[in-house]
Design a protein around this motif. Structure first.
Motif, PDB file in Angstrom:
ATOM      1  N   HIS A 107     -15.405 -15.678  89.170  1.00  0.00           N
ATOM      2  CA  HIS A 107     -15.142 -14.285  89.510  1.00  0.00           C
ATOM      3  C   HIS A 107     -13.974 -14.214  90.493  1.00  0.00           C
ATOM      4  CE1 HIS A 107     -16.663 -14.480  93.637  1.00  0.00           C
ATOM      5  NE2 HIS A 107     -17.492 -15.389  93.152  1.00  0.00           N
ATOM      6  N   ASP A 160     -21.265  -5.683  95.151  1.00  0.00           N
ATOM      7  CA  ASP A 160     -20.338  -6.796  94.949  1.00  0.00           C
ATOM      8  C   ASP A 160     -20.871  -8.086  95.560  1.00  0.00           C
ATOM      9  OD1 ASP A 160     -18.653  -5.136  93.576  1.00  0.00           O
ATOM     10  OD2 ASP A 160     -17.181  -4.927  95.197  1.00  0.00           O
ATOM     11  N   LEU A 170     -13.961 -11.296  92.631  1.00  0.00           N
ATOM     12  CA  LEU A 170     -14.371 -10.143  93.424  1.00  0.00           C
ATOM     13  C   LEU A 170     -13.977 -10.289  94.888  1.00  0.00           C
ATOM     14  CD1 LEU A 170     -17.857  -9.468  91.833  1.00  0.00           C
ATOM     15  CD2 LEU A 170     -15.852  -7.990  91.724  1.00  0.00           C
ATOM     16  N   ARG A 183     -10.487  -4.135  90.814  1.00  0.00           N
ATOM     17  CA  ARG A 183     -11.796  -4.641  91.226  1.00  0.00           C
ATOM     18  C   ARG A 183     -12.908  -4.033  90.362  1.00  0.00           C
ATOM     19  NH1 ARG A 183     -13.435  -6.078  97.220  1.00  0.00           N
ATOM     20  NH2 ARG A 183     -15.525  -6.818  96.822  1.00  0.00           N
ATOM     21  N   GLU A 195     -12.910  -5.958  87.203  1.00  0.00           N
ATOM     22  CA  GLU A 195     -13.503  -7.276  87.445  1.00  0.00           C
ATOM     23  C   GLU A 195     -15.028  -7.155  87.535  1.00  0.00           C
ATOM     24  OE1 GLU A 195     -13.720 -11.447  88.191  1.00  0.00           O
ATOM     25  OE2 GLU A 195     -12.303 -10.135  87.173  1.00  0.00           O
ATOM     26  N   ARG A 196     -15.522  -6.088  88.148  1.00  0.00           N
ATOM     27  CA  ARG A 196     -16.969  -5.843  88.208  1.00  0.00           C
ATOM     28  C   ARG A 196     -17.557  -5.777  86.797  1.00  0.00           C
ATOM     29  NH1 ARG A 196     -16.196  -1.523  91.641  1.00  0.00           N
ATOM     30  NH2 ARG A 196     -16.120  -2.489  93.667  1.00  0.00           N
ATOM     31  N   GLU A 228     -10.188  -3.240  96.931  1.00  0.00           N
ATOM     32  CA  GLU A 228     -10.948  -2.128  96.346  1.00  0.00           C
ATOM     33  C   GLU A 228     -10.014  -1.282  95.496  1.00  0.00           C
ATOM     34  OE1 GLU A 228     -14.293  -0.302  95.460  1.00  0.00           O
ATOM     35  OE2 GLU A 228     -14.289  -1.878  96.952  1.00  0.00           O
TER      36      GLU A 228
END
Length: 125
Positions: A95, A81, A97, A106, A109-110, A102
């Protein structure tokens, strides 16, 4: 003839102020001019190194054995990340992040960030 003493008085009265102003402002103006002429150095590592690090950590994350400790998984995801955030900053991708905890959101989003980076020419996998 009366204008000569008035002009001389004006020069004598204004000259110290003008010289003082020049002494305080000119050095800063010279520094700004020199800074503008210097090439701007990048803030982070070269994008090629960043892309190689991203691919390496992505591969490590994908190849973690099923019995790997939770701490190792968490640390690898955090490293990945952090590299994604750095890549987003370099190629100007928005982003979230840093904001998301977690979990599932997330992870989504990754994936979105990876796709956005790929669209800009930085392939992660």
């Amino acid at each position: 003839m009366a204008t000569v003493p008035v002009a001389l008085y004006a020069v004598v009265a204004v000259a110290p102020s003008a010289l003082f102003w020049c002494a305080t402002k000119v050095p800063e103006m010279v520094r700004r001019w020199r800074r503008r002429r210097e090439p701007e150095l990048p803030a982070g590592p070269p994008i090629e190194k960043l892309a190689a690090d991203l691919r390496r950590v992505h591969r490590l994350l994908a190849e973690l054995p099923p019995g790997a400790s939770a701490v190792r998984r968490y640390g690898t995801r955090q490293a990945y990340d952090a590299l994604l955030v750095q890549a987003c900053r370099e190629v100007e991708v928005d982003h979230r992040l840093d904001e998301l905890p977690e979990g599932f959101d997330r992870g989504i989003e990754r994936l979105r960030v990876e796709e956005s980076l790929a669209e800009r020419g930085l392939s992660v996998s």
